[in-house]
Every structure is written in structure tokens, then in C-alpha cells.
Design a protein around this motif. Structure first.
Motif, PDB file in Angstrom:
ATOM      1  N   THR A  92     -28.371 -53.560 -29.754  1.00  0.00           N
ATOM      2  CA  THR A  92     -28.718 -52.472 -30.663  1.00  0.00           C
ATOM      3  C   THR A  92     -29.836 -51.655 -30.025  1.00  0.00           C
ATOM      4  O   THR A  92     -30.819 -52.219 -29.536  1.00  0.00           O
ATOM      5  CB  THR A  92     -29.196 -53.018 -32.016  1.00  0.00           C
ATOM      6  OG1 THR A  92     -28.140 -53.767 -32.622  1.00  0.00           O
ATOM      7  CG2 THR A  92     -29.610 -51.886 -32.949  1.00  0.00           C
ATOM      8  N   VAL A  94     -32.655 -48.515 -30.636  1.00  0.00           N
ATOM      9  CA  VAL A  94     -33.323 -47.640 -31.599  1.00  0.00           C
ATOM     10  C   VAL A  94     -34.122 -46.586 -30.841  1.00  0.00           C
ATOM     11  O   VAL A  94     -34.682 -46.861 -29.772  1.00  0.00           O
ATOM     12  CB  VAL A  94     -34.254 -48.418 -32.565  1.00  0.00           C
ATOM     13  CG1 VAL A  94     -33.468 -49.409 -33.383  1.00  0.00           C
ATOM     14  CG2 VAL A  94     -35.386 -49.102 -31.825  1.00  0.00           C
ATOM     15  N   GLU A  98     -32.854 -38.487 -32.988  1.00  0.00           N
ATOM     16  CA  GLU A  98     -31.453 -38.546 -33.396  1.00  0.00           C
ATOM     17  C   GLU A  98     -30.549 -37.904 -32.345  1.00  0.00           C
ATOM     18  O   GLU A  98     -29.400 -38.334 -32.159  1.00  0.00           O
ATOM     19  CB  GLU A  98     -31.262 -37.861 -34.754  1.00  0.00           C
ATOM     20  CG  GLU A  98     -29.835 -37.859 -35.260  1.00  0.00           C
ATOM     21  CD  GLU A  98     -29.240 -39.250 -35.435  1.00  0.00           C
ATOM     22  OE1 GLU A  98     -27.996 -39.371 -35.356  1.00  0.00           O
ATOM     23  OE2 GLU A  98     -30.006 -40.217 -35.661  1.00  0.00           O
ATOM     24  N   CYS A 101     -29.775 -40.639 -29.967  1.00  0.00           N
ATOM     25  CA  CYS A 101     -28.864 -41.627 -30.569  1.00  0.00           C
ATOM     26  C   CYS A 101     -27.439 -41.087 -30.614  1.00  0.00           C
ATOM     27  O   CYS A 101     -26.484 -41.819 -30.314  1.00  0.00           O
ATOM     28  CB  CYS A 101     -29.339 -42.008 -31.963  1.00  0.00           C
ATOM     29  SG  CYS A 101     -30.866 -42.984 -31.982  1.00  0.00           S
ATOM     30  N   GLN A 102     -27.275 -39.821 -30.965  1.00  0.00           N
ATOM     31  CA  GLN A 102     -25.942 -39.228 -30.993  1.00  0.00           C
ATOM     32  C   GLN A 102     -25.322 -39.219 -29.606  1.00  0.00           C
ATOM     33  O   GLN A 102     -24.127 -39.537 -29.439  1.00  0.00           O
ATOM     34  CB  GLN A 102     -26.018 -37.800 -31.541  1.00  0.00           C
ATOM     35  CG  GLN A 102     -26.284 -37.721 -33.041  1.00  0.00           C
ATOM     36  CD  GLN A 102     -26.341 -36.291 -33.544  1.00  0.00           C
ATOM     37  OE1 GLN A 102     -26.156 -35.337 -32.792  1.00  0.00           O
ATOM     38  NE2 GLN A 102     -26.606 -36.138 -34.826  1.00  0.00           N
ATOM     39  N   ARG A 105     -24.258 -42.760 -28.674  1.00  0.00           N
ATOM     40  CA  ARG A 105     -23.002 -43.141 -29.330  1.00  0.00           C
ATOM     41  C   ARG A 105     -21.806 -42.476 -28.641  1.00  0.00           C
ATOM     42  O   ARG A 105     -20.756 -43.104 -28.447  1.00  0.00           O
ATOM     43  CB  ARG A 105     -23.049 -42.740 -30.808  1.00  0.00           C
ATOM     44  CG  ARG A 105     -24.095 -43.475 -31.619  1.00  0.00           C
ATOM     45  CD  ARG A 105     -24.105 -42.989 -33.074  1.00  0.00           C
ATOM     46  NE  ARG A 105     -25.373 -43.324 -33.725  1.00  0.00           N
ATOM     47  CZ  ARG A 105     -26.201 -42.441 -34.272  1.00  0.00           C
ATOM     48  NH1 ARG A 105     -25.903 -41.152 -34.272  1.00  0.00           N
ATOM     49  NH2 ARG A 105     -27.327 -42.847 -34.834  1.00  0.00           N
ATOM     50  N   GLN A 118     -24.745 -50.410 -30.598  1.00  0.00           N
ATOM     51  CA  GLN A 118     -24.950 -49.489 -31.711  1.00  0.00           C
ATOM     52  C   GLN A 118     -26.324 -48.843 -31.544  1.00  0.00           C
ATOM     53  O   GLN A 118     -27.223 -49.442 -30.940  1.00  0.00           O
ATOM     54  CB  GLN A 118     -24.850 -50.189 -33.068  1.00  0.00           C
ATOM     55  CG  GLN A 118     -25.938 -51.209 -33.334  1.00  0.00           C
ATOM     56  CD  GLN A 118     -25.886 -51.734 -34.771  1.00  0.00           C
ATOM     57  OE1 GLN A 118     -25.440 -51.038 -35.678  1.00  0.00           O
ATOM     58  NE2 GLN A 118     -26.351 -52.957 -34.963  1.00  0.00           N
ATOM     59  N   PHE A 119     -26.469 -47.633 -32.070  1.00  0.00           N
ATOM     60  CA  PHE A 119     -27.694 -46.875 -31.861  1.00  0.00           C
ATOM     61  C   PHE A 119     -28.158 -46.300 -33.194  1.00  0.00           C
ATOM     62  O   PHE A 119     -27.391 -45.658 -33.914  1.00  0.00           O
ATOM     63  CB  PHE A 119     -27.464 -45.770 -30.824  1.00  0.00           C
ATOM     64  CG  PHE A 119     -27.030 -46.318 -29.493  1.00  0.00           C
ATOM     65  CD1 PHE A 119     -27.964 -46.854 -28.621  1.00  0.00           C
ATOM     66  CD2 PHE A 119     -25.689 -46.360 -29.143  1.00  0.00           C
ATOM     67  CE1 PHE A 119     -27.569 -47.399 -27.406  1.00  0.00           C
ATOM     68  CE2 PHE A 119     -25.286 -46.892 -27.932  1.00  0.00           C
ATOM     69  CZ  PHE A 119     -26.233 -47.416 -27.055  1.00  0.00           C
ATOM     70  N   ILE A 120     -29.437 -46.550 -33.511  1.00  0.00           N
ATOM     71  CA  ILE A 120     -30.004 -46.233 -34.812  1.00  0.00           C
ATOM     72  C   ILE A 120     -31.292 -45.439 -34.617  1.00  0.00           C
ATOM     73  O   ILE A 120     -32.144 -45.816 -33.796  1.00  0.00           O
ATOM     74  CB  ILE A 120     -30.324 -47.535 -35.589  1.00  0.00           C
ATOM     75  CG1 ILE A 120     -29.053 -48.360 -35.795  1.00  0.00           C
ATOM     76  CG2 ILE A 120     -31.010 -47.231 -36.915  1.00  0.00           C
ATOM     77  CD1 ILE A 120     -29.332 -49.766 -36.290  1.00  0.00           C
ATOM     78  N   ARG A 121     -31.436 -44.358 -35.371  1.00  0.00           N
ATOM     79  CA  ARG A 121     -32.705 -43.622 -35.342  1.00  0.00           C
ATOM     80  C   ARG A 121     -33.732 -44.397 -36.158  1.00  0.00           C
ATOM     81  O   ARG A 121     -33.499 -44.727 -37.330  1.00  0.00           O
ATOM     82  CB  ARG A 121     -32.531 -42.221 -35.922  1.00  0.00           C
ATOM     83  CG  ARG A 121     -33.816 -41.401 -35.852  1.00  0.00           C
ATOM     84  CD  ARG A 121     -33.662 -40.055 -36.544  1.00  0.00           C
ATOM     85  NE  ARG A 121     -34.884 -39.279 -36.440  1.00  0.00           N
ATOM     86  CZ  ARG A 121     -35.944 -39.415 -37.225  1.00  0.00           C
ATOM     87  NH1 ARG A 121     -35.938 -40.322 -38.206  1.00  0.00           N
ATOM     88  NH2 ARG A 121     -37.025 -38.681 -37.045  1.00  0.00           N
ATOM     89  N   ALA A 122     -34.871 -44.708 -35.541  1.00  0.00           N
ATOM     90  CA  ALA A 122     -35.917 -45.457 -36.236  1.00  0.00           C
ATOM     91  C   ALA A 122     -37.237 -45.285 -35.512  1.00  0.00           C
ATOM     92  O   ALA A 122     -37.284 -45.015 -34.307  1.00  0.00           O
ATOM     93  CB  ALA A 122     -35.560 -46.945 -36.322  1.00  0.00           C
TER      94      ALA A 122
END
Length: 282
Positions: A92, A94, A98, A101-102, A105, A118-122
Motif C-alpha cells: 500500500t 500513501v 492525489e 496517487c492517481q 494507480r 493500492q495507493f491512498i491519499r493521506a
């Protein structure tokens, strides 16, 4: 904290990044490169030493397929995909951006690695994960953008499982002030936007946050050679492959020259750390 987060996100913002990445992928295909996680390593390995530095860290880590790895400050996902591909584990990522992250992905989908990554904005100081969630936590050139190092390391400690590994590959300051360092650099346009940790007290900081330091190596000499090669290629006009100008824009060469100067003048260092969260509280 919100202001600092916006400042960092603004520094790394790149308009139409997903389109630029798509162009880079297509350009790489035209060069008949194998369509795998290495295809745009010159772009998605956003740190000194690139893919080679990532592979060395993976070797030190010894990840197993059952490991769940968290890449903090993942950028557009190059190291996360390399870990997932090399070790057959799930990663994963982070990132505060964004846009990144986009793009991460998008690349993973193109490479059929969407199930492994998986990639999450945080925000790294407050991540959306439960306590003891990950068996390993990974950072490469991230801490220079975060002022509260203790809060960051305590968040890492919270998320790691007992006996979990913290792997860090970071640029640190060897002087007592940032004022003598020339900007812009890849992580900041000016000194007030840069939050370099100090080489001399990082081990103690890790210990005070509960970690046991297992490995520390200054790899500045290797970093200098890597940067020299990048600058030489740019100055000679060798731009057949997509490179970090996609991320850093027109200031890329100036940033690399300033970084090289600070490393050769012994003002900055590049350091590998591996620390362990103890199996039981001490």
C-alpha cells in the motif's frame, strides 16, 4: 499542519501528471523496453540512486510474500511496484498528493499490478490505518518535508506490527542549520520549506520513539556518483528516456546541481536505516 501539507502538495504538484505519465509509458514502449515494473524507472523511482537504491533496500529488508508493506510518501508508485513484483507481496502506498496517487494507480493498472498495489491519499502524520496493521513500513526521501519528526515516527510505530521493520532511505543535514544549503532542491524551493533531520541525533530519536536500530549506513558516496551521472546525461543532451523532469519540471537540473554541491561539501548526507518495533514493549 494543514498549511505545511498544502505547501508540500503545492511543491510536488504537476499539471496533467497522468497525461505526462501516459506519454512516458508510450515513449518507453517505442524503445522496445520490457513492459514491466522497470519500464519508467527513471521517472517513478523518485529518489537518489533510483531503481538500484530501491533494490538494495529490498535486499536488506528480506520481505516475504505474506508481508504487508506500507510505502509512506510513495510518489507515483515505483518502489511499491518494485517491492510487490520482486517479493510477491502486497504494498500500500500513501502520498499527500492525489495527483501522484492517481498516476500511481494508472501505471499499476497498465502493468496489471492493480491487485498487488493500492495507493491512498493521506497525511503521513495521521494515516487511516489501525494499530499494528503492517509488517513493514518503507520511506525514501520523505522526512525532509515533515517538520515534526517525533510525531511522524510515533505514527510509524503505531501502525507497525510488533517485530515489524521500519526501512528508511533519507537525506539528512550534517550541519546545525539549513541556512548554508543552496536551494531549490528536489523537495523544497527554499530553506523555510525544508525540514531536514540531523545525522547526529536520528538514532537517538528512533530509540526515543520506541524503535531498536538494527542498521545504519551512510551511502553518500554512492549517491554523489549517481547524481553526477544524472547531471552529465542532462548536460550532454541524452534525453531519450523519460526522466524526473516530468515530476520536477524546468528546475530539475538546478535542483540536482545544488544537491550534488551540498553532498560534496559534506553539508548533507544520504543514510539508510533499518529499525525494529520490539515484539513486546520494553
Amino acid at each position: 499542519m494543514a498549511r505545511l501539507g498544502k505547501m508540500t502538495a503545492d511543491h510536488y504538484r504537476r499539471r496533467n501528471l497522468d497525461q505526462l505519465v501516459s506519454v512516458a509509458l508510450n515513449d518507453a514502449k517505442q524503445l522496445n523496453k520490457p513492459f514491466d515494473h522497470k519500464i519508467i524507472a527513471a521517472v517513478d523511482q523518485f529518489h537518489i540512486g533510483g531503481l538500484r537504491a530501491t533494490l538494495k533496500m529490498i535486499e536488506l529488508a528480506g520481505f516475504k510474500p505474506q508481508d504487508r508493506v506500507l510505502d509512506v510518501g510513495c510518489g507515483i508508485g515505483g518502489p511499491a511496484r518494485t517491492i510487490a513484483y520482486t517479493c510477491n507481496c502486497h504494498v500500500t502506498g500513501v502520498d499527500l498528493s492525489e495527483d501522484y496517487c492517481q498516476a500511481a494507480r494508472l501505471i499499476s493498472r497498465q502493468l496489471n499490478m492493480g491487485n498487488q498495489t493500492q495507493f491512498i491519499r493521506a497525511n503521513a502524520l495521521k494515516m487511516p490505518f489501525k494499530n499494528n496493521s503492517y509488517s513493514a513500513l518503507w520511506t525514501q526521501h520523505v522526512t525532509m518535508n515533515i517538520g515534526d519528526k517525533k510525531a511522524l515516527l510515533l505514527e510509524f510505530y503505531r501502525i507497525l506490527k510488533p517485530a515489524g521493520q521500519l526501512l528508511m532511505y533519507e537525506v539528512l543535514c550534517k550541519t546545525h542549520t539549513n541556512d548554508s544549503i543552496k536551494y531549490p532542491l528536489p523537495w523544497a524551493q527554499k530553506s523555510e520549506d525544508s525540514f531536514l533531520g540531523n545525522t547526529h541525533n536520528y538514532g537517538a530519536l528512533l530509540h526515543n520513539c520506541g524503535f531498536e536500530l538494527k542498521h545504519l549506513q551512510d551511502v553518500s558516496a554512492t549517491a554523489i556518483i549517481s547524481i553526477q551521472r544524472v547531471i552529465e546525461r542532462v548536460l550532454q543532451g541524452e534525453r531519450k528516456d523519460p526522466n524526473l523532469e516530468i515530476i520536477l519540471g524546468d528546475s530539475f537540473l538546478t535542483m540536482m546541481e545544488n544537491l550534488l554541491e551540498s553532498l560534496t561539501d559534506d553539508k548533507l548526507s544520504v543514510v539508510e536505516f533499518i529499525a525494529i518495533k520490539p515484539s513486546s514493549p520494553s
